[in-house]
Design an enzyme around this catalytic site. Structure first.
Site, PDB file in Angstrom:
ATOM      1  N   ASP A  13      39.630  57.705 -12.472  1.00 38.16           N
ATOM      2  CA  ASP A  13      40.989  58.218 -12.697  1.00 38.16           C
ATOM      3  C   ASP A  13      41.483  57.854 -14.094  1.00 38.16           C
ATOM      4  O   ASP A  13      41.128  56.801 -14.636  1.00 38.16           O
ATOM      5  CB  ASP A  13      41.926  57.639 -11.635  1.00 38.16           C
ATOM      6  CG  ASP A  13      43.254  58.382 -11.578  1.00 38.16           C
ATOM      7  OD1 ASP A  13      43.300  59.566 -11.980  1.00 38.16           O
ATOM      8  OD2 ASP A  13      44.247  57.774 -11.161  1.00 38.16           O
ATOM      9  N   HIS A  30      38.956  65.169 -19.544  1.00 39.95           N
ATOM     10  CA  HIS A  30      37.858  65.310 -18.574  1.00 39.95           C
ATOM     11  C   HIS A  30      36.511  65.346 -19.299  1.00 39.95           C
ATOM     12  O   HIS A  30      35.521  64.814 -18.805  1.00 39.95           O
ATOM     13  CB  HIS A  30      38.057  66.574 -17.734  1.00 39.95           C
ATOM     14  CG  HIS A  30      39.304  66.527 -16.896  1.00 39.95           C
ATOM     15  ND1 HIS A  30      39.637  65.440 -16.131  1.00 39.95           N
ATOM     16  CD2 HIS A  30      40.311  67.431 -16.713  1.00 39.95           C
ATOM     17  CE1 HIS A  30      40.788  65.662 -15.506  1.00 39.95           C
ATOM     18  NE2 HIS A  30      41.212  66.864 -15.854  1.00 39.95           N
ATOM     19  N   LEU A 124      17.751  55.654  -8.933  1.00 43.77           N
ATOM     20  CA  LEU A 124      19.178  55.563  -8.602  1.00 43.77           C
ATOM     21  C   LEU A 124      19.582  56.813  -7.823  1.00 43.77           C
ATOM     22  O   LEU A 124      19.265  57.934  -8.237  1.00 43.77           O
ATOM     23  CB  LEU A 124      19.999  55.488  -9.898  1.00 43.77           C
ATOM     24  CG  LEU A 124      21.525  55.499  -9.734  1.00 43.77           C
ATOM     25  CD1 LEU A 124      22.019  54.148  -9.207  1.00 43.77           C
ATOM     26  CD2 LEU A 124      22.214  55.808 -11.065  1.00 43.77           C
TER      27      LEU A 124
HETATM   28  C1  IPE Z   1      41.670  61.035  -7.407  1.00 48.89           C
HETATM   29  O1  IPE Z   1      42.484  61.046  -8.527  1.00 48.89           O
HETATM   30  C2  IPE Z   1      40.655  62.131  -7.493  1.00 48.89           C
HETATM   31  C3  IPE Z   1      39.625  61.990  -8.525  1.00 48.89           C
HETATM   32  C4  IPE Z   1      39.485  60.986  -9.356  1.00 48.89           C
HETATM   33  C5  IPE Z   1      38.700  63.070  -8.601  1.00 48.89           C
HETATM   34  P1  IPE Z   1      43.892  61.794  -8.519  1.00 48.89           P
HETATM   35  O2  IPE Z   1      44.468  61.601  -9.878  1.00 48.89           O
HETATM   36  O3  IPE Z   1      43.728  63.190  -8.066  1.00 48.89           O
HETATM   37  O4  IPE Z   1      44.719  60.990  -7.431  1.00 48.89           O
HETATM   38  P2  IPE Z   1      46.282  60.854  -7.233  1.00 48.89           P
HETATM   39  O5  IPE Z   1      46.827  62.251  -7.224  1.00 48.89           O
HETATM   40  O6  IPE Z   1      46.824  60.083  -8.399  1.00 48.89           O
HETATM   41  O7  IPE Z   1      46.461  60.126  -5.950  1.00 48.89           O
HETATM   42  C1  IPE Z   2      40.804  61.936 -12.809  1.00 48.60           C
HETATM   43  O1  IPE Z   2      41.650  61.886 -13.909  1.00 48.60           O
HETATM   44  C2  IPE Z   2      39.898  63.142 -12.839  1.00 48.60           C
HETATM   45  C3  IPE Z   2      40.254  64.169 -11.843  1.00 48.60           C
HETATM   46  C4  IPE Z   2      41.160  64.034 -10.916  1.00 48.60           C
HETATM   47  C5  IPE Z   2      39.521  65.408 -11.898  1.00 48.60           C
HETATM   48  P1  IPE Z   2      43.101  62.527 -13.834  1.00 48.60           P
HETATM   49  O2  IPE Z   2      43.011  63.925 -14.345  1.00 48.60           O
HETATM   50  O3  IPE Z   2      43.695  62.377 -12.487  1.00 48.60           O
HETATM   51  O4  IPE Z   2      43.872  61.640 -14.888  1.00 48.60           O
HETATM   52  P2  IPE Z   2      45.375  61.161 -14.787  1.00 48.60           P
HETATM   53  O5  IPE Z   2      45.508  60.351 -13.538  1.00 48.60           O
HETATM   54  O6  IPE Z   2      46.231  62.390 -14.771  1.00 48.60           O
HETATM   55  O7  IPE Z   2      45.554  60.344 -16.019  1.00 48.60           O
HETATM   56 MG    MG Z   3      44.820  60.902 -11.673  1.00 46.21          MG
END
Ligand code: IPE
Ligand code: IPE
Ligand code: MG
Length: 237
Positions: A13, A30, A124
């Site tokens: 995240d 990303h 792995l």
């Molecule tokens: C969880 O992150 C999903 C992934 C890392 C793919 P999110 O950013 O979607 O989660 P929330 O919305 O903060 O709970």
């Molecule tokens: C996690 O990073 C990746 C996905 C959910 C695909 P985020 O895109 O949720 O990044 P933040 O939380 O908005 O910084």
């Molecule tokens: Mg996020």
């Protein structure tokens, strides 16, 4: 030497915030996240982790702005052609975990191809959770058993889950500062050690992973028992 977790699971995240802080579009975050993942997979292989499971796209991430969703789909499609040969060369066995039915035919074929090409690798096991949700997994496992007319028990459900080919994660890491599970491995994380890092995923480097592993090495896993039962040395002391 401290214990190395056999199976590490990661909620990657913080990509969006990483990009926003640099006045870049979220998709740029990303892309950086993919770079961090490549390094992380390699490092896991080097330190002796045997299974790595990552959360790449949740069932709920479809609710993001359409340009971000399509950017993530393109990133997946690009990674299938660019990253898989490299991973194969490094002895990585790839599994995609999640509901594939909503993905394009071309991407579905790419996922199946990547799994087939790497099926003989043993260094792995790399599980990529894409269009995955823990609730989806429990529901699909139960539906599978019901369709086969099998009784639903803890054991049979466990065997029907999408991660039945690996043991439960020993260490579950979430980067990006949030301390929640966000519908990741609801069933399998029952006894995982949790580790939260404030680092945004694109900044999560091998040193950060080593720190998480070292922290894991200091945990006492009791699985419901007492400390004395878990650590015979303490009993003797
Ligand atoms: C969880 O992150 C999903 C992934 C890392 C793919 P999110 O950013 O979607 O989660 P929330 O919305 O903060 O709970
Ligand atoms: C996690 O990073 C990746 C996905 C959910 C695909 P985020 O895109 O949720 O990044 P933040 O939380 O908005 O910084
Ligand atoms: Mg996020």
């Amino acid at each position: 030497m401290a214990a190395i977790p056999h199976h590490i699971a990661i909620v990657m995240d913080g990509n969006g915030r990483w990009a926003t802080r640099r006045f870049l579009p979220r998709v740029a975050g990303h892309k950086k996240g993919l770079d961090a993942l490549r390094v992380c997979v390699r490092h896991c292989g080097e330190v002796g982790v045997k299974v790595l499971t990552v959360f790449a796209f949740s069932s709920e991430n479809w609710n993001r702005p359409p340009e971000e969703v399509s950017g993530l789909m393109e990133l997946l499609a690009g990674a299938l052609s660019r990253e898989v040969p490299q991973l194969h060369g490094e002895g990585v066995r790839i599994h995609f975990i999640g509901d594939r039915s909503r993905l394009s035919d071309k991407v579905q074929a790419g996922l199946a191809q990547a799994e087939k090409a790497t099926a003989g690798n043993t260094r792995l096991v790399f599980n990529i959770c894409f269009n995955y949700g823990g609730r989806w997994d429990v529901a699909q496992a139960a539906a599978c058993l019901a369709a086969r007319g099998e009784p639903i028990t803890e054991h049979s459900l466990d065997r029907a889950m999408a991660l039945a080919h690996v043991s439960d994660p020993d260490l579950l890491i979430r980067t990006g500062g949030e301390q929640r599970i966000s519908n990741f491995l609801l069933w399998q994380a029952a006894y995982s050690e949790l580790y939260f890092s404030d680092k945004l995923w694109p900044d999560f480097d091998p040193a950060a992973l080593d720190a998480a592993i070292a922290d894991y090495g200091r945990r006492e896993r009791r699985f419901g028992r007492t400390s004395e039962q878990t650590t015979p040395a303490r009993q003797a002391a």
